[in-house]
Design an enzyme around this catalytic site. Structure first.
Site, short mmCIF file in Angstrom:
data_model
loop_
_atom_site.label_atom_id
_atom_site.label_comp_id
_atom_site.label_asym_id
_atom_site.label_seq_id
_atom_site.Cartn_x
_atom_site.Cartn_y
_atom_site.Cartn_z
N SER A 92 0.82 -1.21 0.00
CA SER A 92 0.00 0.00 0.00
C SER A 92 0.86 1.26 0.00
O SER A 92 1.60 1.50 -0.93
CB SER A 92 -0.96 -0.04 1.19
OG SER A 92 -1.93 0.97 1.11
N ASP A 230 -2.19 6.51 -3.26
CA ASP A 230 -1.03 5.78 -2.76
C ASP A 230 -0.69 4.67 -3.75
O ASP A 230 -1.25 4.58 -4.84
CB ASP A 230 -1.29 5.24 -1.36
CG ASP A 230 -2.42 4.22 -1.32
OD1 ASP A 230 -3.25 4.19 -2.26
OD2 ASP A 230 -2.50 3.44 -0.34
N ASP A 232 -1.24 1.46 -4.08
CA ASP A 232 -2.22 0.49 -4.57
C ASP A 232 -3.60 1.11 -4.77
O ASP A 232 -4.57 0.40 -5.04
CB ASP A 232 -2.31 -0.72 -3.63
CG ASP A 232 -2.90 -0.37 -2.28
OD1 ASP A 232 -2.76 0.80 -1.84
OD2 ASP A 232 -3.48 -1.27 -1.64
N ASP A 234 -5.86 2.31 -2.86
CA ASP A 234 -7.00 2.19 -1.96
C ASP A 234 -7.22 3.50 -1.21
O ASP A 234 -8.28 3.72 -0.63
CB ASP A 234 -6.85 1.01 -1.00
CG ASP A 234 -5.66 1.12 -0.05
OD1 ASP A 234 -4.76 1.95 -0.30
OD2 ASP A 234 -5.65 0.36 0.94
#
Length: 445
Positions: A92, A230, A232, A234
């Site tokens: 992440s 960010d 990834d 999410d």
């Protein structure tokens, strides 16, 4: 092994191919027969995906690999592909040296504590059901996950105008945001748009410091807003049309107020600002507090009268869409909001901002310190919430004392409606931690 956001840590130290193999074996052995598998742009992810896939198939599970994709893309693909679970190899917003593994259910919610505990038990005990040579799982590639996610995003919003949006992808997997907004008729520019797991453009976490280039670009153009993701995707944070970073609690309050009406509830963690309570009260809605972690927010968001869930960290959940924090969905929702309601700076100015103080105290025995804190707090204060750490409401404001889930830290947060009151509440809270350290006889690092 598992934190609230899955497994994360340095490659070659805490996160290895052997661990990834074990996770795959454990998930398959726990009865998940078909698993969607994807990763972010970190180079180490290729090795870890191979290991996870091998472990899954070795214990009889079928693997559907979707390649490099945003975490919400993978999470949404689970139900779409009639799978039983999803695994994303990602760290992440962590630094480039790290990687990790996060497990998802078909609803888009991350594995809960009970599910994580069972996977961890199997790994610790090597409790695997290895399949016979003719019962090994299969592997196939699926290239339609991003297109499916993009179609869902387009259906979730209605943008009539032509807002100018700058998207800072952060060299991660959030390029889907720029693509969908462009398809919806927006004027779109990107920063750090090339996926690169070494994150050469900026650190992966989107915050006021890392989004300075985005802020400058928005300020010196006619852009209506900037979006930052960010690694990834999410998470999603924003910059208004003046180039000002939108405070995290203000963004949470804006989303919450837009999604909730009279009698509705919004789920958010125990460290959420009073600004969100006030914004919701103005529309007849209320805040229900959860433990820190998107899995806990998502769990509360399954309740019928909860219309939205969010964390100030940048994780936003619309339960009617998915229980996975979906940064691209949040971006599209925010652009729609600006398109219909006016400049983001004016919307953010409507949210009251209160002084908040935060610090972290390093201790050698955080569990013992927190036990002592709880004992002392319950003796002194009447309104004490121990859902996640120790949260205390006083006549001046509130404070939260909470052990970090991953580091030897006790985090101290205090907020009030005036700076002087916030300082007094913060000093009270910090003193309680110091007293607890003295009481249990451990050293403050």
């Amino acid at each position: 092994m598992f934190g609230t956001s899955g497994i994360r840590g340095p490659i070659g130290d805490e996160v290895t191919a052997a661990l990834a193999l074990a996770v795959g074996r454990a998930v398959a052995s726990d009865g998940y027969e078909t698993v969607v598998l994807g990763r972010d742009a970190r180079e180490s992810g290729l090795m870890l995906v191979d290991a996870v896939s091998a472990g899954l198939r070795e214990c009889g599970a079928d693997v559907i690999e979707v390649g490099i994709a945003a975490t919400p893309t993978v999470a949404r693909a689970i139900d779409h592909l009639d799978a039983d679970a999803g695994i994303v190899v990602t760290a992440s917003h962590n630094p480039k040296t790290d990687n990790g593994i996060k497990l998802w259910t078909p609803s888009g919610k991350a594995f809960g504590p009970g599910q994580r505990d069972e996977i961890e038990r199997r790994i610790e005990e090597s409790d695997y059901d290895l399949a016979a040579w003719d019962e090994l799982g299969t592997h196939r590639q699926y290239d339609g996950a991003t297109a499916f996610h993009a179609a869902a995003l387009a259906d979730a919003v209605d943008i009539d105008g032509n807002p100018h949006v700058i998207v800072d992808v952060g060299n991660g997997t959030g390029g889907i945001t720029a693509s969908v907004l462009d398809d919806l008729g927006c004027t779109v520019e990107t920063l750090n748009g090339q996926p690169d797991g070494s994150f050469p453009g900026r650190p992966s976490e989107p915050n006021a410091e890392t989004l300075e280039s985005l802020a400058a670009m928005v300020e010196h153009t006619d852009a209506d807003l900037g979006i930052g993701h960010d690694g990834d995707a999410d998470r999603m944070m924003a910059v208004d049309e003046t180039g000002t970073f939108v405070p995290k609690d203000a963004l949470l309050a804006l989303f919450a107020r837009k999604a909730a009406g009279d009698g509705d509830r919004v789920a958010a963690p125990v460290d959420t600002s009073l600004a969100v309570d006030d914004a919701l009260a103005a529309v007849g809605a209320s805040l229900t507090r959860t433990q820190v972690g998107d899995v806990y927010v998502a769990e509360r968001a399954t309740e019928d009268d909860v219309t939205f869930g969010g964390e100030p960290s940048g994780a936003w959940i619309w339960p009617e869409e998915t229980l996975c924090p979906d940064g691209p969905l949040a971006a599209c929702k925010l652009v729609e909001f600006v398109d219909t309601a006016g400049p983001l700076s004016e919307l953010a100015d409507e949210i009251e901002q209160y002084p908040i103080r935060r610090t972290s105290v390093e201790v050698t025995e955080k569990k013992a310190v927190m036990t002592a804190v709880q004992e002392r707090v319950t003796e002194v204060y009447d309104d004490v919430d121990t859902l996640d750490g120790v949260r205390v409401e006083t006549d001046k404001g509130w404070f939260l004392l909470r052990a970090s889930g991953t580091e030897p830290l006790v985090r101290v947060t205090a907020e009030a409606r005036s700076a002087a009151a916030a300082e007094r509440v913060f000093d009270e809270a910090r003193a309680l931690v110091e007293e607890a350290i003295d009481a249990v006889g451990v050293a403050e690092q």
